[in-house]
Motif scaffolding. Structure first.
Motif, PDB file in Angstrom:
ATOM      1  N   PRO A 230      18.160 -20.027  32.491  1.00 25.73           N
ATOM      2  CA  PRO A 230      19.433 -19.432  32.726  1.00 25.73           C
ATOM      3  C   PRO A 230      19.683 -17.960  32.082  1.00 25.73           C
ATOM      4  O   PRO A 230      18.592 -17.402  31.384  1.00 25.73           O
ATOM      5  CB  PRO A 230      20.209 -20.478  31.660  1.00 25.73           C
ATOM      6  CG  PRO A 230      19.249 -21.615  31.580  1.00 25.73           C
ATOM      7  CD  PRO A 230      18.079 -21.012  32.013  1.00 25.73           C
TER       8      PRO A 230
ATOM      9  N   GLU B  39      18.707 -29.966  43.542  1.00 25.20           N
ATOM     10  CA  GLU B  39      17.920 -30.217  42.173  1.00 25.20           C
ATOM     11  C   GLU B  39      16.969 -31.092  42.400  1.00 25.20           C
ATOM     12  O   GLU B  39      15.830 -31.000  41.798  1.00 25.20           O
ATOM     13  CB  GLU B  39      19.010 -30.197  41.015  1.00 25.20           C
ATOM     14  CG  GLU B  39      19.886 -29.034  40.946  1.00 25.20           C
ATOM     15  CD  GLU B  39      21.185 -29.283  41.789  1.00 25.20           C
ATOM     16  OE1 GLU B  39      22.129 -28.115  41.529  1.00 25.20           O
ATOM     17  OE2 GLU B  39      21.364 -30.018  42.475  1.00 25.20           O
TER      18      GLU B  39
ATOM     19  N   TYR C 131      17.789 -30.582  35.843  1.00 28.37           N
ATOM     20  CA  TYR C 131      18.677 -31.608  35.448  1.00 28.37           C
ATOM     21  C   TYR C 131      19.855 -31.112  34.857  1.00 28.37           C
ATOM     22  O   TYR C 131      20.891 -31.587  35.089  1.00 28.37           O
ATOM     23  CB  TYR C 131      17.835 -32.528  34.329  1.00 28.37           C
ATOM     24  CG  TYR C 131      18.521 -33.704  34.025  1.00 28.37           C
ATOM     25  CD1 TYR C 131      18.791 -34.905  34.556  1.00 28.37           C
ATOM     26  CD2 TYR C 131      19.001 -33.497  32.578  1.00 28.37           C
ATOM     27  CE1 TYR C 131      19.630 -35.898  34.390  1.00 28.37           C
ATOM     28  CE2 TYR C 131      19.787 -34.612  32.256  1.00 28.37           C
ATOM     29  CZ  TYR C 131      20.178 -35.901  33.084  1.00 28.37           C
ATOM     30  OH  TYR C 131      20.790 -36.859  32.571  1.00 28.37           O
ATOM     31  N   MET C 132      19.866 -30.164  33.857  1.00 25.31           N
ATOM     32  CA  MET C 132      20.960 -29.739  33.184  1.00 25.31           C
ATOM     33  C   MET C 132      21.981 -29.046  34.133  1.00 25.31           C
ATOM     34  O   MET C 132      23.068 -29.376  34.066  1.00 25.31           O
ATOM     35  CB  MET C 132      20.778 -28.701  32.381  1.00 25.31           C
ATOM     36  CG  MET C 132      19.942 -29.293  30.976  1.00 25.31           C
ATOM     37  SD  MET C 132      19.115 -27.924  29.746  1.00 25.31           S
ATOM     38  CE  MET C 132      21.013 -27.652  29.312  1.00 25.31           C
ATOM     39  N   HIS C 133      21.425 -28.350  35.300  1.00 26.07           N
ATOM     40  CA  HIS C 133      22.219 -27.781  36.186  1.00 26.07           C
ATOM     41  C   HIS C 133      22.848 -28.960  37.050  1.00 26.07           C
ATOM     42  O   HIS C 133      24.076 -28.577  37.569  1.00 26.07           O
ATOM     43  CB  HIS C 133      21.377 -26.832  37.061  1.00 26.07           C
ATOM     44  CG  HIS C 133      22.103 -26.067  38.298  1.00 26.07           C
ATOM     45  ND1 HIS C 133      22.081 -26.575  39.589  1.00 26.07           N
ATOM     46  CD2 HIS C 133      22.733 -24.944  38.100  1.00 26.07           C
ATOM     47  CE1 HIS C 133      22.852 -25.943  40.084  1.00 26.07           C
ATOM     48  NE2 HIS C 133      23.297 -24.656  39.254  1.00 26.07           N
ATOM     49  N   LYS C 134      22.026 -29.920  37.464  1.00 27.79           N
ATOM     50  CA  LYS C 134      22.613 -31.059  38.227  1.00 27.79           C
ATOM     51  C   LYS C 134      23.691 -31.778  37.533  1.00 27.79           C
ATOM     52  O   LYS C 134      24.814 -32.047  38.127  1.00 27.79           O
ATOM     53  CB  LYS C 134      21.412 -32.029  38.531  1.00 27.79           C
ATOM     54  CG  LYS C 134      21.850 -33.157  39.472  1.00 27.79           C
ATOM     55  CD  LYS C 134      20.879 -34.015  39.919  1.00 27.79           C
ATOM     56  CE  LYS C 134      21.222 -35.056  40.654  1.00 27.79           C
ATOM     57  NZ  LYS C 134      20.072 -36.372  40.755  1.00 27.79           N
ATOM     58  N   GLN C 135      23.652 -31.747  36.079  1.00 26.36           N
ATOM     59  CA  GLN C 135      24.638 -32.253  35.361  1.00 26.36           C
ATOM     60  C   GLN C 135      25.976 -31.514  35.378  1.00 26.36           C
ATOM     61  O   GLN C 135      27.289 -32.084  35.612  1.00 26.36           O
ATOM     62  CB  GLN C 135      24.145 -32.955  34.075  1.00 26.36           C
ATOM     63  CG  GLN C 135      23.120 -33.801  34.070  1.00 26.36           C
ATOM     64  CD  GLN C 135      23.684 -35.379  34.637  1.00 26.36           C
ATOM     65  OE1 GLN C 135      23.095 -35.559  35.626  1.00 26.36           O
ATOM     66  NE2 GLN C 135      24.553 -35.750  33.684  1.00 26.36           N
ATOM     67  N   SER C 136      25.762 -30.111  35.379  1.00 28.47           N
ATOM     68  CA  SER C 136      26.867 -29.290  35.353  1.00 28.47           C
ATOM     69  C   SER C 136      27.617 -29.100  36.492  1.00 28.47           C
ATOM     70  O   SER C 136      28.809 -29.033  36.494  1.00 28.47           O
ATOM     71  CB  SER C 136      26.367 -28.029  34.806  1.00 28.47           C
ATOM     72  OG  SER C 136      25.572 -27.572  35.796  1.00 28.47           O
ATOM     73  N   VAL C 137      27.069 -29.487  37.920  1.00 25.39           N
ATOM     74  CA  VAL C 137      27.710 -29.408  38.942  1.00 25.39           C
ATOM     75  C   VAL C 137      27.811 -30.856  39.551  1.00 25.39           C
ATOM     76  O   VAL C 137      28.061 -30.863  40.879  1.00 25.39           O
ATOM     77  CB  VAL C 137      27.025 -28.583  40.157  1.00 25.39           C
ATOM     78  CG1 VAL C 137      26.826 -27.143  39.298  1.00 25.39           C
ATOM     79  CG2 VAL C 137      25.535 -29.009  40.176  1.00 25.39           C
ATOM     80  N   GLN C 138      27.831 -32.030  38.854  1.00 31.30           N
ATOM     81  CA  GLN C 138      27.953 -33.229  39.433  1.00 31.30           C
ATOM     82  C   GLN C 138      29.256 -33.458  40.137  1.00 31.30           C
ATOM     83  O   GLN C 138      29.328 -34.289  41.058  1.00 31.30           O
ATOM     84  CB  GLN C 138      27.633 -34.183  38.345  1.00 31.30           C
ATOM     85  CG  GLN C 138      27.601 -35.689  38.534  1.00 31.30           C
ATOM     86  CD  GLN C 138      26.077 -35.683  39.135  1.00 31.30           C
ATOM     87  OE1 GLN C 138      25.217 -35.334  39.076  1.00 31.30           O
ATOM     88  NE2 GLN C 138      26.075 -36.593  40.405  1.00 31.30           N
ATOM     89  N   HIS C 139      30.298 -32.549  39.416  1.00 33.63           N
ATOM     90  CA  HIS C 139      31.380 -32.905  40.223  1.00 33.63           C
ATOM     91  C   HIS C 139      31.541 -32.538  41.686  1.00 33.63           C
ATOM     92  O   HIS C 139      32.379 -32.933  42.355  1.00 33.63           O
ATOM     93  CB  HIS C 139      32.892 -32.573  39.317  1.00 33.63           C
ATOM     94  CG  HIS C 139      32.653 -31.006  39.244  1.00 33.63           C
ATOM     95  ND1 HIS C 139      31.759 -30.419  38.147  1.00 33.63           N
ATOM     96  CD2 HIS C 139      33.338 -29.973  39.838  1.00 33.63           C
ATOM     97  CE1 HIS C 139      31.862 -29.077  38.557  1.00 33.63           C
ATOM     98  NE2 HIS C 139      32.883 -28.719  39.289  1.00 33.63           N
TER      99      HIS C 139
END
Length: 296
Positions: free
Chosen positions: A112, A229, A208-216
């Motif tokens: 990041p 991801e 994983y953190m990026h995937k969670q942040s764009v999950q929507h």
């Protein structure tokens, strides 16, 4: 010729052929693409050095082991043996170090903007070429220590123990060489392995953190394919597990060979087979996108 020698010789021959074709084809793609576009991505530059090192390993080790197994004594003499062993060690050292460079560079690249690596993200691409060149020079110099030392020792007729691999005689046990080899070769390889584990784990966490942040965004998409991801995570874990399984294990086995007074046939040959596995499988595991180059 014993059956076990024939089987090992066929395995070496298959590894060398498949690995050389895989590494050379991808290296050719990069070089042709560079000739056309007059530029090369930093990751592709690292991979080019890696594929070159892998080819050196496969050519030297495959030629040496195959000719020994199939009783071809045309090219093998004491000088050629030492030269092939030198090329094999050089290729292995550069292959491991460039794999470490690639893993760390990728971790820095996807980090990041507010991370600790932000300053290195802009500087790293400009220094990778220098680092890889220094890596080649460093290991060329380090690996010259062993043949030069053993040449002087042979002239003094003070050998402690020799292991004759048919036409290629190599000194197996010398206290100074054993300690030096473990210190400047085996221990750095183990250190590089831990660095690769650390950088790969960091990339997996970041993805994983990026995937969670764009999950929507993924949940509202009509596309049901695996997320980028997840695909990147699978590639990272595949590369890390392949490297650890083969190179780290071969480093441990080579340390055992250096410490054991009279290593057996199985230990020597299994170590050689495992050492050639990553250079053989690396092109197929490491870089799927290179096959998609338009030039190919």
């Amino acid at each position: 010729m014993y059956l076990k020698d024939l089987i090992i010789g066929i395995v070496f021959l298959l590894q060398s052929t498949i690995g050389i074709l895989g590494n050379f084809s991808l290296l050719s793609c990069y070089l042709i693409n560079y000739y056309i576009e007059h530029k090369m991505k930093t990751s592709n530059l690292i991979l080019s050095h890696l594929f070159t090192a892998n080819i050196l390993i496969l050519v030297s080790s495959g030629l040496l082991r195959t000719e020994q197994t199939f009783v071809i004594k045309v090219f093998i003499n004491d000088f050629v043996c030492k030269f092939l062993l030198y090329i094999q060690r050089l290729g292995r050292n550069v292959s491991i170090s460039t794999t470490c460079f690639l893993s760390v560079f990728q971790a820095i690249t996807i980090s990041p903007r507010n991370s600790f690596w932000m300053n290195l993200k802009a500087k790293a691409p400009h220094h990778i070429g220098l680092f890889t060149s220094l890596c080649w020079i460093l290991y060329m110099a380090l690996n010259m220590i062993f043949p030069v030392y053993m040449y002087n020792k042979e002239n003094r007729k003070n050998l402690t123990h020799k292991n004759y691999l048919k036409y290629c005689s190599t000194v197996v046990h010398d206290d100074f060489v054993d300690r030096l080899y473990i210190t400047i070769i085996v221990l750095p390889e183990i250190l590089f392995s831990f660095i690769i584990i650390w950088s790969s784990s960091s990339m997996v966490i970041i993805l994983y953190m990026h995937k969670q942040s764009v999950q929507h965004i993924h949940s509202t998409s009509v596309c049901s394919r695996t997320s980028p991801e997840s695909r990147a995570t699978h590639r990272i874990l595949t590369l890390m597990s392949t490297f650890i399984c083969f190179y780290a294990l071969s480093s441990i086995l080579q340390g055992c060979i250096a410490l054991v007074y009279n290593p057996g046939w199985w230990l020597i040959n299994i170590t050689a087979v495992i050492s050639m596995c990553f250079p053989t499988l690396g092109p197929f595991v490491m870089n799927h996108d290179s096959i998609k180059l338009s030039i190919c």
